[in-house]
Design an enzyme around this catalytic site. Structure first.
Site, PDB file in Angstrom:
ATOM      1  N   ASP A  73      33.069 -11.492  43.487  1.00 11.48           N
ATOM      2  CA  ASP A  73      34.123 -12.096  42.668  1.00 11.48           C
ATOM      3  C   ASP A  73      34.431 -13.499  43.170  1.00 11.48           C
ATOM      4  O   ASP A  73      35.585 -13.866  43.385  1.00 11.48           O
ATOM      5  CB  ASP A  73      35.383 -11.222  42.692  1.00 11.48           C
ATOM      6  N   GLN A 181      37.362  -4.082  44.770  1.00 13.83           N
ATOM      7  CA  GLN A 181      38.458  -4.776  45.444  1.00 13.83           C
ATOM      8  C   GLN A 181      39.658  -3.838  45.600  1.00 13.83           C
ATOM      9  O   GLN A 181      40.607  -3.885  44.823  1.00 13.83           O
ATOM     10  CB  GLN A 181      38.883  -6.020  44.639  1.00 13.83           C
ATOM     11  N   ASP A 183      43.165  -2.313  46.625  1.00 11.80           N
ATOM     12  CA  ASP A 183      44.456  -2.933  46.928  1.00 11.80           C
ATOM     13  C   ASP A 183      44.950  -2.513  48.307  1.00 11.80           C
ATOM     14  O   ASP A 183      44.876  -1.325  48.680  1.00 11.80           O
ATOM     15  CB  ASP A 183      45.494  -2.516  45.885  1.00 11.80           C
ATOM     16  N   ASP A 213      47.306 -15.747  45.833  1.00 11.09           N
ATOM     17  CA  ASP A 213      46.598 -15.198  44.684  1.00 11.09           C
ATOM     18  C   ASP A 213      47.188 -13.852  44.273  1.00 11.09           C
ATOM     19  O   ASP A 213      47.449 -12.995  45.113  1.00 11.09           O
ATOM     20  CB  ASP A 213      45.112 -15.039  45.050  1.00 11.09           C
ATOM     21  N   GLU A 255      50.869 -17.604  42.387  1.00 12.69           N
ATOM     22  CA  GLU A 255      50.054 -17.467  41.185  1.00 12.69           C
ATOM     23  C   GLU A 255      50.523 -16.195  40.493  1.00 12.69           C
ATOM     24  O   GLU A 255      50.119 -15.088  40.824  1.00 12.69           O
ATOM     25  CB  GLU A 255      48.565 -17.361  41.535  1.00 12.69           C
TER      26      GLU A 255
END
Length: 571
Positions: A73, A181, A183, A213, A255
Site C-alpha cells: 500500500d 493492514q 489495526d 494518517d 488527516e
C-alpha cells in the site's frame, strides 16, 4: 537546468506558528529523483533538488512513508517504524536531508500511519504466534467477525469486511483498510507507549512534525461508527501534550476525511488542544464541481460554515495529493455528476473517488489551472501542493490503483525524464508518455526556459502570497454577489505590533467559474469607499461605492486579487 536559488540561511527562523503561513509540497521519495540508478527515487536524490523547491517558494516538505515496508500500500503498510526502506537510503542519509532542509529555512514533516501496521510487522508476527506474550494484545482480535456492526468499509473496491481470519492464531483481526493492514489496539496502554516512542525517535532526529494518517479510526466500539470516538481524542490530546512539552514548535496534522465541524474536533480547544492543523476535505471536491457546473453555491456554503477552532490552529487546503480525489463528502447525485465530468472512463475511478492528477482533471486548461491555484493560495489555511502539479504533469490510468498519479517526476526531456539513469524497464513506474503530457515537453527544464510557463506562474503566485500576511494569517469573510458563478471573499489581517513587516491589510478575492465573460456586483458594505488595487500589477480599479457595492467584469474562468486601500473620502 539552471535557476537562481535564494540566499541560504544558516538555520531555521524560530516561529512556533510557522505552519499557519507555510506553503507545503508533498514529495514522494520514490518518485522524485533516483541518485543511484536503480529505478527508484531516494533520499539523496531528494536532497539534490532542495534548491529547486526553495526557488519555487516551498516552506515545508511533506514526505509520505519511507519506513521499511512490503509496499502493498505504497508504504502505508509499515513493517518497522524505526527503519528506512533500503532502496530509499539510510537513517544517516535522512538525518543529512533534514539538516539540508533546515539550512534553507525550510521544514520537513513525515507521514505517520499510526492506525495500523503491515501484517509483516514484528508486532503482528508475535501477536499471532504468542497470544499470551507481550504483543498478544497489540491488535484487535475477536472470535467472531460480527463485532462493530456500525463501522463502514472504506476500501469498497477491495474489501467486503473489516475483519480477516488469521489461520495461525485462529481468530479474526480487525482492519479499517486493506486486510494486510491489521489495526493496532489502542485499548492497550503498551500500544500508546510504543507509538510515543516512535514519535520521539523521529522528532529527536529533527523532523518538524507529522501528518497523522487516518487519525479518526484509532478506537472502535459496539455503539459507535469507529470515527472520532472519545478515546481517540483523549489519545491525541496526550500526544499533543507530549510533543509541545518535549519538542516545542513541531506540528501534528490531522488527516480526517469528514465534515468541517467534525474535523474541527481533531483540533481540540484552547484548553485542550489536539492537532495543530487538519486537512479540509469538503472544500476540494466542491472546487472541481464549481468548475463544471458554473455554480459556486455549494462551495460558498462550505466556506461560509463557521467552525470554532483553537487559537493558533489552522486548516490544510489542497487540490490533489497521492490519494484519489475522494467523493465521500458529497451526495450521490453530486458524485455521479463528478464522475461524468472528470471520470468518464471507469479506469479513472477507484473506491469512492477519482484517481487522476490535476492537469488531466482539467483537460490541461491553462485558465482553469490558474484559477484553481489562485483559489488554493488565497483560501484560509496553508496550501499543500502535489509534486509535479506545478508543471502540469499528466497521469497514467493504465497503471493499477492509485499508481496512476504517482509516476516519476519529469525534470528534463532526456531519457526517463531526467528522473533516473536506469534502463527504462527498470523504473518503479514508467514515465508519462501520453500525447498531451509527454515528458519530452512537460518537464521542469523546458518550463524554466519559458517565462510564461505554468511553473513560473505558480512560483509567482506563491511569492505574491508570501508578501501578503492576510493570506497566511488573516480571517476570511465570504461576500454576497448577484451572479451564481462567482465566489468572492475578503482576507483580512489586523497586523502584528511585534512584526512591523506584517501590516494590517484587506484583500478582496473574486473568482468566476463561468465559461464566458461576466459582470458581477459584489456587496461589501464593510469596505465602502475603499480603493481597489490589483495585487499582481498594481493597476487601480474603480473604488468601492459609498453603498458598499463593487461591479467587476471578469473574463472566462478568471479571478482578481484586489488590495482594499484607504477610503477615498471622509464623512
Amino acid at each position: 537546468m539552471s535557476f537562481t536559488a535564494p540566499i541560504q540561511l544558516p538555520g531555521l527562523v524560530l516561529n512556533p506558528q510557522w505552519y499557519r503561513s507555510a506553503v507545503f509540497y508533498e514529495v514522494m521519495i520514490r518518485a522524485f529523483v533516483d541518485s543511484k540508478g536503480d529505478g527508484a527515487g531516494d533520499l539523496t536524490g531528494l536532497a539534490s533538488k532542495l534548491d529547486y523547491l526553495q526557488w519555487l517558494g516551498v516552506d515545508a516538505l511533506w514526505v509520505p512513508p519511507f519506513f521499511t515496508s512490503p509496499l502493498k500500500d505504497g508504504g502505508y503498510d509499515v513493517s518497522d517504524y524505526k527503519a528506512i526502506l533500503p532502496e530509499f537510503g539510510t537513517v544517516e542519509e535522512f538525518r543529512d536531508l533534514v539538516t539540508k532542509v533546515h539550512e534553507r529555512n525550510m521544514r520537513i514533516i513525515m507521514d505517520l500511519p499510526l492506525n495500523h501496521t503491515s501484517d509483516q510487522h514484528d508486532w503482528f508476527e508475535q501477536s499471532r504466534t504468542d497470544p499470551d506474550g507481550p504483543y498478544g494484545d497489540f491488535y484487535v482480535w475477536s472470535d467472531t467477525d460480527e463485532k462493530f456492526p456500525n463501522v463502514r468499509i472504506i476500501f469498497t473496491d477491495y474489501e467486503d469486511s473489516n475483519w480477516a481470519f488469521d489461520p495461525v492464531r485462529r481468530q479474526f483481526y480487525f482492519h479499517r483498510f486493506f486486510s494486510h493492514q491489521p489495526d493496532l489496539n489502542y485499548e492497550n496502554p503498551a500500544v500508546h507507549a510504543a507509538i510515543f516512542d516512535v514519535v520521539r525517535f523521529w522528532l529527536a532526529m529533527g523532523v518538524d512534525g507529522f501528518r497523522l494518517d487516518a487519525i479518526p479510526y484509532l478506537y472502535e466500539s459496539e455503539e459507535g461508527n469507529g470515527e472520532g470516538e472519545p478515546p481517540t481524542h483523549d489519545f491525541i490530546r496526550a500526544l499533543r501534550s507530549m510533543v509541545d512539552d518535549e519538542f516545542p514548535g513541531r506540528v501534528l496534522i490531522a488527516e480526517a476525511n469528514q465534515w468541517p465541524r467534525e474535523v474541527a474536533a481533531f483540533l481540540g480547544t484552547d484548553e485542550e488542544p489536539e492537532c495543530h492543523m487538519a486537512f479540509d476535505f469538503p472544500v476540494m471536491p466542491r472546487i472541481f464541481y464549481s468548475l463544471r457546473s458554473q455554480h459556486a453555491g455549494e462551495l460558498i456554503q462550505v466556506l461560509s460554515e463557521t467552525t470554532d477552532i483553537p487559537t493558533g490552529a489552522g486548516w490544510a487546503v489542497f487540490l490533489r495529493n497521492h490519494d484519489e480525489l475522494t467523493l465521500e463528502m458529497v451526495s450521490e447525485e453530486y458524485r455521479q455528476a463528478m464522475y461524468g465530468w472528470y471520470a468518464y472512463d471507469p479506469r479513472m475511478r477507484v473506491n469512492v473517488g477519482i484517481r487522476r492528477r490535476l492537469a488531466p482533471l482539467l483537460d490541461n486548461s491553462r485558465s482553469e489551472l490558474e484559477l484553481v491555484h489562485a483559489l488554493l493560495f488565497s483560501l484560509e489555511g496553508s496550501p499543500f501542493l502535489y509534486y509535479g502539479d506545478e508543471i502540469g504533469m499528466g497521469d497514467n490510468i493504465w497503471l493499477p490503483d492509485r499508481d496512476s498519479s504517482r509516476t516519476p517526476m519529469q525534470w528534463t526531456p532526456d531519457r526517463n525524464a531526467g528522473f533516473s539513469s536506469a534502463d527504462p524497464g527498470q523504473l518503479y513506474l514508467p514515465v508519462v508518455q501520453s500525447l498531451v503530457y509527454h515528458y519530452s515537453h512537460v518537464n521542469v527544464e523546458a518550463q524554466l526556459a519559458q517565462s510564461r510557463s505554468l511553473l513560473h506562474w505558480v512560483r509567482n503566485v506563491i511569492h505574491v502570497r508570501k508578501a501578503h500576511p492576510a493570506f497566511g494569517l488573516g480571517s476570511m469573510h465570504v461576500l454576497e454577489t448577484d451572479h451564481e458563478s462567482v465566489l468572492a471573499f475578503v482576507r483580512s489581517h489586523e497586523g502584528a505590533v511585534s512584526h512591523p513587516s506584517e501590516p494590517a491589510e484587506d484583500i478582496l478575492c473574486v473568482f468566476s467559474f463561468a465559461h464566458n465573460p461576466i459582470s458581477v456586483t459584489i456587496s461589501a458594505e464593510q469596505w465602502a469607499d475603499r480603493t481597489l488595487t490589483d495585487v499582481f500589477g498594481g493597476e487601480r480599479f474603480p473604488s468601492v461605492g459609498a453603498d458598499g457595492l463593487i461591479t467587476l467584469t471578469l473574463g472566462t474562468q478568471s479571478f482578481y486579487w484586489l488590495h482594499l486601500g484607504h477610503p477615498t473620502r471622509r464623512h
